[in-house]
Design an enzyme around this catalytic site. Structure first.
Site, short mmCIF file in Angstrom:
data_model
loop_
_atom_site.label_atom_id
_atom_site.label_comp_id
_atom_site.label_asym_id
_atom_site.label_seq_id
_atom_site.Cartn_x
_atom_site.Cartn_y
_atom_site.Cartn_z
NE ARG A 79 -2.81 0.36 3.31
CZ ARG A 79 -3.33 -0.56 4.12
NH1 ARG A 79 -4.33 -1.30 3.72
NH2 ARG A 79 -2.86 -0.72 5.34
CE1 TYR A 132 -9.71 21.80 -8.08
CE2 TYR A 132 -9.76 20.38 -6.14
CZ TYR A 132 -9.94 20.56 -7.50
OH TYR A 132 -10.32 19.50 -8.28
CG ASP A 203 -3.43 23.49 -4.11
OD1 ASP A 203 -2.58 23.30 -5.01
OD2 ASP A 203 -4.59 23.03 -4.16
CE LYS A 228 -6.15 19.61 -12.11
NZ LYS A 228 -6.45 20.47 -10.98
C1 LIG Z 1 -7.07 20.00 -9.76
C2 LIG Z 1 -6.65 20.64 -8.51
C3 LIG Z 1 -6.62 19.92 -7.31
C4 LIG Z 1 -7.12 18.51 -7.19
O1 LIG Z 1 -6.47 17.58 -7.96
P1 LIG Z 1 -7.18 16.20 -8.39
O2 LIG Z 1 -6.06 15.34 -8.79
O3 LIG Z 1 -8.11 16.57 -9.50
O4 LIG Z 1 -7.93 15.69 -7.20
C5 LIG Z 1 -6.15 20.56 -6.18
N1 LIG Z 1 -5.76 21.85 -6.21
C6 LIG Z 1 -5.80 22.58 -7.34
C7 LIG Z 1 -5.36 24.00 -7.31
C8 LIG Z 1 -6.25 22.01 -8.53
O5 LIG Z 1 -6.31 22.75 -9.62
#
Ligand SMILES: *Cc1c(COP(=O)(O)O)cnc(C)c1O
Length: 413
Positions: A79, A132, A203, A228
């Site tokens: 895991r 977000y 973030d 992303k």
């Molecule tokens: C897309 C995104 C997330 C979440 O990512 P996922 O992999 O889609 O869960 C978190 N923070 C920001 C700023 C994002 O654009």
């Protein structure tokens, strides 16, 4: 330049190149497969898939358990991942400038790891209002039920210090923020948080270890949705949490274990593959985004452009001071009617209609006015049509032609 490491090739950790090299160089050498006994290896570490780990004898098992209990990287079960995961963790630590990395199966899972680790019943957190969007959903569906209280604040409007309570534990930031890409004065906010004994988390999906470095700017924790720019090809979900302090990282890792968050080795491998080209892709996409800002600024339909690298953006000076690059994400407020805005989106042919960003392909998102209104500093006017564009790796002149034609077709009524 000298070769990065002359250490024993059998040691996978030796694949992390020396820190005097640039990030771009280091990303080409992280996660190379170690040599076999004959001194031969593929360049790329293969995805090491495992649920079950086996041990030569009980002493080997007990040794692994002891190391794990001491916070070291030792595997007793699949895991927590195997070598592919370790290589990706190394890469995130290098990119974010931290000493500990915990992986998660999505970006949102990485964010929730931070809330779950730092907050319990009766605790309070301050969260920037440009956060977000799904974090608010997490708050509504889970945090409230668990007795955790969140206050969303508007930087520069609310007095942060006056919102801090005796039970406030966490200051949660995102710079630049979602939707309007508002830059924060992260060093100043982090200093306020630290003065009051709060942990500061940011973030960093926008910067993704290349364009922005929250840990160097004062944050204790940096989170990245690898979905992303790290993946970069719109085909995986992945998150990472990186800390400056290893003890804090260990706490996060225990939460990850408790929640059963596991990441597939194939996705870790795709992320390693993606990040080799991350600096190149982001630089190219940032360049194209600026060309598109120039084009849109000259169009009569454009009322405002939100893109921190664009000189007309309200956060441009902070971007110049704190960022080391940019990316292909921008939002535009058009003075188009609701119907004309919808016609514009539908008339685009090179921009897919979709929510994500950071991939190789261009996307357009029609932003619901109610979402923009949550960011309460009044940047978006009631009559605006807000559109978010993710600029991909297409030839930028083609994208500009598509945008121009779609605006012409949309008309203004
Ligand atoms: C897309 C995104 C997330 C979440 O990512 P996922 O992999 O889609 O869960 C978190 N923070 C920001 C700023 C994002 O654009």
């Amino acid at each position: 330049m000298s070769k990065p490491a002359s250490a024993a090739p059998e040691d996978p950790a030796a694949a992390v190149p020396a820190s005097e090299c640039s990030l771009r160089t280091r990303l080409m050498h992280i996660g190379s497969a170690p040599f076999d006994a004959d001194g031969v290896a593929p360049v790329s570490l293969p995805p090491m898939r495992a649920s079950t780990v086996r041990f030569a004898d009980l002493a080997a098992l007990e040794n692994a358990q002891r190391r794990k209990a001491a916070g070291e990287r030792a595997v007793t079960y699949g895991r927590s991942g195997m070598d592919t995961h370790r290589a990706l963790e190394d890469a995130f630590m290098v990119m974010e400038g931290g000493s500990y990395c915990v992986l998660a199966p999505s970006g949102l899972a990485a964010l929730t790891l931070v809330f779950f680790t730092l907050l319990g019943a009766g605790d309070h957190a301050l969260v920037v209002d440009t956060v977000y969007g799904p974090v608010r959903h997490f708050d509504n569906v889970l945090l409230k039920k668990l007795g955790v209280e969140i206050t969303y604040f508007t930087p520069g409007v609310d007095d942060l210090e006056s919102l801090i309570r005796p039970n406030t534990r966490l200051l949660y930031l995102e710079s630049p923020g979602s939707l309007l890409l508002r830059m924060l004065d992260l060093p100043a906010l982090a200093a306020i948080g630290h003065r009051h004994g709060l942990l500061v988390a940011a973030d960093n999906t926008w910067g993704s270890g290349h364009a922005y470095h929250p840990l160097a700017l004062g944050a204790d924790i940096s989170m990245v949705a690898g979905t992303k720019y790290v993946g970069g090809h719109s085909d995986l979900m992945l998150g990472a949490v990186v800390t400056r302090d290893a003890a804090l990282g260990d706490r996060l890792s225990r939460t990850q274990y408790a929640l059963g968050y596991a990441l597939s080795a194939d996705d870790a491998w795709l992320a390693l593959r993606g990040l080799r080209t991350l600096p190149l892709r982001m630089t190219e996409q940032a360049h194209s985004a600026l060309r598109i800002c120039e084009f849109l600024a000259a169009r009569p339909e454009t009322r405002a452009i939100y893109h921190p690298a664009w000189p007309g953006d309200a956060g441009h000076a902070l971007w110049q001071r704190d960022a080391s690059g940019s990316n292909g994400l921008l939002s535009v407020a058009f003075n188009l009617s609701h119907d004309a805005g919808r016609r514009f989106v539908d008339a685009l042919t090179l921009f897919g209609i979709g929510f994500s960003w950071g991939g190789f392909e261009s996307l357009v998102q029609w932003v619901e006015p109610s979402l923009a209104a949550l960011q309460s500093d009044g940047a978006v006017l009631p009559g605006d049509t807000l559109i978010r564009l993710q600029i991909g790796l297409e030839e930028v002149d083609d994208l500009i032609a598509d945008l121009g034609r779609a605006l012409d077709e949309a008309g203004t009524v």
